[in-house]
Write a protein that holds these residues in place. Structure first.
Motif, mmCIF file in Angstrom:
data_model
loop_
_atom_site.group_PDB
_atom_site.id
_atom_site.type_symbol
_atom_site.label_atom_id
_atom_site.label_comp_id
_atom_site.label_asym_id
_atom_site.label_seq_id
_atom_site.Cartn_x
_atom_site.Cartn_y
_atom_site.Cartn_z
ATOM 1 N N VAL A 14 0.859 -1.188 0.000
ATOM 2 C CA VAL A 14 0.000 0.000 0.000
ATOM 3 C C VAL A 14 0.892 1.234 0.000
ATOM 4 N N ILE A 15 0.767 2.050 -1.026
ATOM 5 C CA ILE A 15 1.633 3.210 -1.206
ATOM 6 C C ILE A 15 0.831 4.488 -0.967
ATOM 7 N N VAL A 16 1.348 5.324 -0.081
ATOM 8 C CA VAL A 16 0.676 6.574 0.294
ATOM 9 C C VAL A 16 1.598 7.748 -0.031
ATOM 10 N N PRO A 17 1.381 8.444 -1.150
ATOM 11 C CA PRO A 17 2.146 9.663 -1.407
ATOM 12 C C PRO A 17 1.540 10.800 -0.603
ATOM 13 N N VAL A 18 2.359 11.682 -0.057
ATOM 14 C CA VAL A 18 1.828 12.722 0.819
ATOM 15 C C VAL A 18 2.664 13.983 0.736
ATOM 16 N N HIS A 19 1.963 15.116 0.777
ATOM 17 C CA HIS A 19 2.640 16.418 0.853
ATOM 18 C C HIS A 19 1.838 17.327 1.760
ATOM 19 N N ASN A 20 2.436 17.725 2.882
ATOM 20 C CA ASN A 20 1.801 18.650 3.829
ATOM 21 C C ASN A 20 0.367 18.238 4.164
ATOM 22 N N TYR A 24 -4.706 15.082 7.940
ATOM 23 C CA TYR A 24 -5.496 13.921 7.526
ATOM 24 C C TYR A 24 -4.738 12.595 7.526
ATOM 25 N N LEU A 25 -3.426 12.622 7.550
ATOM 26 C CA LEU A 25 -2.636 11.413 7.343
ATOM 27 C C LEU A 25 -2.973 10.306 8.340
ATOM 28 N N ALA A 26 -3.142 10.650 9.600
ATOM 29 C CA ALA A 26 -3.428 9.624 10.604
ATOM 30 C C ALA A 26 -4.732 8.887 10.298
ATOM 31 N N ASP A 27 -5.743 9.614 9.818
ATOM 32 C CA ASP A 27 -7.015 8.977 9.464
ATOM 33 C C ASP A 27 -6.836 8.017 8.284
ATOM 34 N N ALA A 28 -6.051 8.446 7.298
ATOM 35 C CA ALA A 28 -5.809 7.581 6.139
ATOM 36 C C ALA A 28 -5.098 6.305 6.563
ATOM 37 N N LEU A 29 -4.058 6.435 7.379
ATOM 38 C CA LEU A 29 -3.327 5.258 7.838
ATOM 39 C C LEU A 29 -4.207 4.352 8.690
ATOM 40 N N ALA A 30 -5.061 4.948 9.508
ATOM 41 C CA ALA A 30 -5.972 4.146 10.325
ATOM 42 C C ALA A 30 -6.887 3.307 9.443
ATOM 43 N N SER A 31 -7.337 3.866 8.332
ATOM 44 C CA SER A 31 -8.219 3.108 7.434
ATOM 45 C C SER A 31 -7.477 1.977 6.734
ATOM 46 N N ILE A 55 6.718 13.472 11.016
ATOM 47 C CA ILE A 55 6.637 13.039 12.413
ATOM 48 C C ILE A 55 5.502 12.047 12.597
ATOM 49 N N ILE A 56 4.353 12.348 11.983
ATOM 50 C CA ILE A 56 3.192 11.458 12.090
ATOM 51 C C ILE A 56 3.487 10.117 11.442
ATOM 52 N N ALA A 57 4.045 10.123 10.243
ATOM 53 C CA ALA A 57 4.319 8.867 9.540
ATOM 54 C C ALA A 57 5.314 8.004 10.303
ATOM 55 N N ARG A 58 6.363 8.636 10.846
ATOM 56 C CA ARG A 58 7.392 7.871 11.547
ATOM 57 C C ARG A 58 6.923 7.357 12.909
ATOM 58 N N SER A 59 5.791 7.850 13.384
ATOM 59 C CA SER A 59 5.270 7.381 14.671
ATOM 60 C C SER A 59 4.634 5.994 14.568
ATOM 61 N N PRO A 61 5.310 2.233 13.755
ATOM 62 C CA PRO A 61 6.406 1.281 13.527
ATOM 63 C C PRO A 61 6.201 0.427 12.282
ATOM 64 N N GLU A 62 4.942 0.229 11.887
ATOM 65 C CA GLU A 62 4.647 -0.635 10.737
ATOM 66 C C GLU A 62 4.866 0.071 9.400
ATOM 67 N N VAL A 63 5.064 1.389 9.440
ATOM 68 C CA VAL A 63 5.152 2.167 8.204
ATOM 69 C C VAL A 63 6.604 2.296 7.750
ATOM 70 N N GLN A 64 6.827 2.048 6.454
ATOM 71 C CA GLN A 64 8.114 2.367 5.838
ATOM 72 C C GLN A 64 8.015 3.811 5.323
ATOM 73 N N TYR A 65 8.905 4.663 5.784
ATOM 74 C CA TYR A 65 8.812 6.091 5.478
ATOM 75 C C TYR A 65 9.993 6.527 4.617
ATOM 76 N N PHE A 66 9.676 7.228 3.537
ATOM 77 C CA PHE A 66 10.693 7.774 2.643
ATOM 78 C C PHE A 66 10.417 9.269 2.459
ATOM 79 N N HIS A 67 11.462 10.073 2.554
ATOM 80 C CA HIS A 67 11.329 11.507 2.351
ATOM 81 C C HIS A 67 12.133 11.919 1.127
#
Length: 246
Positions: A14-20, A24-31, A55-59, A61-67
């Motif tokens: 599951v790939i989530v592109p995000v900018h600023n 809403y990001l926490a709600d998307a990840l929760a879903s 900060i939200i994405a890295r919180s 542990p299950e998420v792979q985060y790339f910046h």
């Protein structure tokens, strides 16, 4: 007795592109984590955010985060594909929501139909609290779901991104529509399910509201599609006549 490999659930990336999108990001990840399907891997690609998105994405542990530096969602999606492991790939924008059975419904279908490269579902719009329905939204799409080629409704086999190619980085918006143009050109079977799988959030920052820009992009995509078809037709004619290209 050896377990039949066909019964082993396939990994979905599951790939989530995000900018600023800190709001809403926490709600998307929760879903995503509320999905009734496993195994999944979740990859968040941060397209140069300057707020608390990272900060939200890295919180989680299950998420792979790339910046990355700001390059647009097409590049972010491609980064996600390049770093994914699943044979099935799905996308969710950071301001939208999946319904809990999205992945299980689509996986059940695609597993039984190996000829299908991609499964889509239906989408329903909903308004951010305090926002009135904008002119570019059909009011009935707030009351009922509808069919649409939206990237966030699909589940695709990995080979599609090898056959069709990845997303065109020259499109800063609308790269999903351009990708669907190429899918249609190759006539890869796509199944539209009747179930609603996506809730799209309508808010002040939606890029879809500029309809003149949207129409200009679609005309560009159409011209590029026609040009590709002409090149293929010309090549087929050359081959049929036995003309050497060297």
């Amino acid at each position: 007795m050896e377990k039949n490999s066909s019964t082993v659930p396939q990994l979905i990336s599951v790939i989530v592109p995000v900018h600023n999108c800190e709001k809403y990001l926490a709600d998307a990840l929760a879903s995503i984590f509320a999905q009734d399907y496993r195994p999944i891997e979740v990859i968040v690609v941060d397209d140069g955010s300057t707020d608390n998105t990272g900060i939200i994405a890295r919180s989680y542990p299950e998420v792979q985060y790339f910046h990355e530096e700001r390059q647009g969602s097409a590049v972010a999606r491609n980064t996600g594909i390049d770093n994914s492991r699943g044979e099935l790939i799905a996308f969710l924008d950071a301001d939208d929501l999946w319904l809990p059975e999205k992945l299980s419904l689509q996986t059940a279908y695609i597993s039984k139909h190996p000829e299908v490269g991609c499964v889509c579902g239906r989408m329903k719009n909903f308004l951010e609290p305090g926002m009135t329905c904008p002119a570019w939204i059909e009011p009935n799409t707030l009351l009922q779901s509808y069919e649409v080629f939206s990237l966030c409704t699909i589940l695709a086999r990995r080979y599609m991104f090898e056959s069709v190619g990845k997303f065109n980085p020259t499109y800063l918006q609308g790269e999903d529509t351009e990708w669907f143009f190429r899918v249609c050109e190759l006539r890869i079977p796509v199944k539209r399910l009747t179930e609603t799988v996506l809730l799209r959030r309508i808010h002040d920052s939606n890029i879809s509201h500029d309809q003149s820009t949207v129409m200009h992009r679609k005309l560009r995509m159409l011209k590029e599609s026609i040009d590709r078809k002409r090149r293929i037709k010309s090549l087929c004619t050359v081959n049929a006549l036995g003309i050497r290209s060297d």
